[in-house]
Design a protein around this motif. Structure first.
Motif, PDB file in Angstrom:
ATOM      1  N   LYS A 186      -8.965   3.584  -0.512  1.00 41.84           N
ATOM      2  CA  LYS A 186      -9.536   2.608  -1.537  1.00 41.84           C
ATOM      3  C   LYS A 186      -9.174   1.251  -1.505  1.00 41.84           C
ATOM      4  CE  LYS A 186      -9.891   6.400  -5.155  1.00 41.84           C
ATOM      5  NZ  LYS A 186     -11.431   6.213  -5.234  1.00 41.84           N
ATOM      6  N   THR A 187      -9.992   0.535  -2.066  1.00 40.50           N
ATOM      7  CA  THR A 187      -9.756  -0.974  -2.184  1.00 40.50           C
ATOM      8  C   THR A 187      -8.928  -1.151  -3.427  1.00 40.50           C
ATOM      9  OG1 THR A 187     -11.657  -1.418  -3.102  1.00 40.50           O
ATOM     10  CG2 THR A 187     -11.594  -1.604  -0.596  1.00 40.50           C
ATOM     11  N   ASN A 192       0.793  -1.111   0.011  1.00 44.12           N
ATOM     12  CA  ASN A 192       0.078   0.024   0.164  1.00 44.12           C
ATOM     13  C   ASN A 192       0.806   1.296   0.044  1.00 44.12           C
ATOM     14  OD1 ASN A 192      -2.400  -1.668   0.351  1.00 44.12           O
ATOM     15  ND2 ASN A 192      -1.897  -1.584   2.371  1.00 44.12           N
ATOM     16  N   ASN A 207      -3.921   3.994  -0.316  1.00 40.50           N
ATOM     17  CA  ASN A 207      -4.390   3.208  -1.188  1.00 40.50           C
ATOM     18  C   ASN A 207      -3.420   2.175  -1.482  1.00 40.50           C
ATOM     19  OD1 ASN A 207      -6.597   4.874  -1.780  1.00 40.50           O
ATOM     20  ND2 ASN A 207      -5.435   6.174  -3.200  1.00 40.50           N
TER      21      ASN A 207
END
Length: 235
Positions: A132-133, A55, A68
Motif C-alpha cells: 500500500k501507499t 515502512n 506498508n
C-alpha cells in the motif's frame, strides 16, 4: 490515532537483537489496531532523519508478504496500522521496520504479531500480498474510524432511547400506584364516614330507649293502682 483504536507499544533496536517483541491481534481485524514502535540505536533513541520513509515489512504464516508505510512518525516512534491483509491468516506474522530513502535502507530487529483465529475463519478475506501507499493506508484508516464512530453514535442513541423508555415506564408505574392508593384512601374514608354515622345513630337510639325506660318507671311508680300505662313515642 483515535480513541477507539487499540494501541500496543514495543521497542525495536537497529543495533541489537533479542527475543522478538510480540503483539496480539485477531484474524480479520482491520485498521483498528495500531502498534507504536519506539526505535533505538544500540539503546539510544533513534530519530528518523528528514526525507526518510518508515515502512513495515511482514511475512504471513502462508508465505504471503505485506509492505506498508507507517501511518505516522513522531520523533523516534513509528505508528504501524495493522491491516486486514496483515491479519488474514492465523498464526505468527514475522515483521521488521525499515527506514528508507531511495536505495538507502536500514532495518530493525524482528518483531511478531500473534494472530488468533476468529470464530468464523471461513468468512474471512482471502490472503494475498499487500503493498500500500501512505495515501491508501490513511484513506482506509479514516474510513474505518468513521465507521467505528458511526457505530458508537448509533449505540449511544439506542442506549438513550432505552433510558427514556425505562423512565417513562417508571413514571407510568408510579401513576398507577398513586391512583390505586388514592382509590383505597377514598374507600377507607367512605367506610369511616359510614361507621361514624351508624355509631351516632346507635348512640341516639340508645339515648331514646334510656329515656323511655325512665319515663315508664316514673309512670309505674306514679300510678297508685299499679296500672301500667304505656306511651308510644314516635318521631
Amino acid at each position: 490515532m483515535e480513541e477507539q483504536q487499540i494501541l500496543q507499544k514495543i521497542n525495536l533496536d537497529f543495533a541489537r537483537a533479542g527475543i522478538p517483541p510480540r503483539v496480539f491481534a485477531k484474524q480479520g481485524d482491520n485498521n483498528m489496531r495500531v502498534v507504536a514502535v519506539s526505535l533505538y540505536n544500540d539503546g539510544k533513541a533513534y530519530k528518523v532523519p528528514g526525507g526518510y520513509a518508515v515502512n513495515v515489512s511482514a511475512k504471513k504464516p502462508d508465505g504471503k508478504s505485506v509492505y506498508n508505510p507507517a501511518t505516522e512518525v513522531a520523533g523516534n516512534v513509528a505508528y504501524i496500522t495493522l491491516t486486514q491483509q496483515m491479519l488474514a491468516v492465523r498464526g505468527i506474522v514475522s515483521a521488521e521496520i525499515e527506514v528508507v530513502r531511495g536505495a538507502d535502507t536500514l532495518k530493525t530487529e524482528k518483531w511478531q504479531i500473534n494472530v488468533e483465529e476468529c470464530a468464523n475463519p471461513e468468512n474471512q478475506v482471502e490472503s494475498t500480498d499487500e503493498y500500500k501507499t501512505i495515501q491508501q493506508l490513511l484513506a482506509e484508516t479514516e474510513a474505518a474510524k468513521t465507521a467505528a464512530a458511526a457505530s458508537a453514535s448509533a449505540a449511544a442513541e439506542s442506549a438513550q432511547e432505552a433510558k427514556d423508555a425505562a423512565a417513562q415506564a417508571a413514571a407510568d408505574a408510579k401513576k398507577v400506584i398513586d391512583e390505586g392508593v388514592n382509590d383505597k384512601l377514598q374507600q377507607m374514608q367512605k367506610i369511616q364516614t359510614d361507621v361514624t354515622a351508624k355509631a351516632n345513630k346507635v348512640s341516639t337510639d340508645a339515648a331514646k330507649v334510656e329515656g323511655y325506660a325512665k319515663a315508664a318507671q316514673y309512670l309505674i311508680g306514679y300510678n297508685e293502682k299499679n296500672i301500667l300505662t304505656v306511651f308510644l313515642y314516635e318521631e
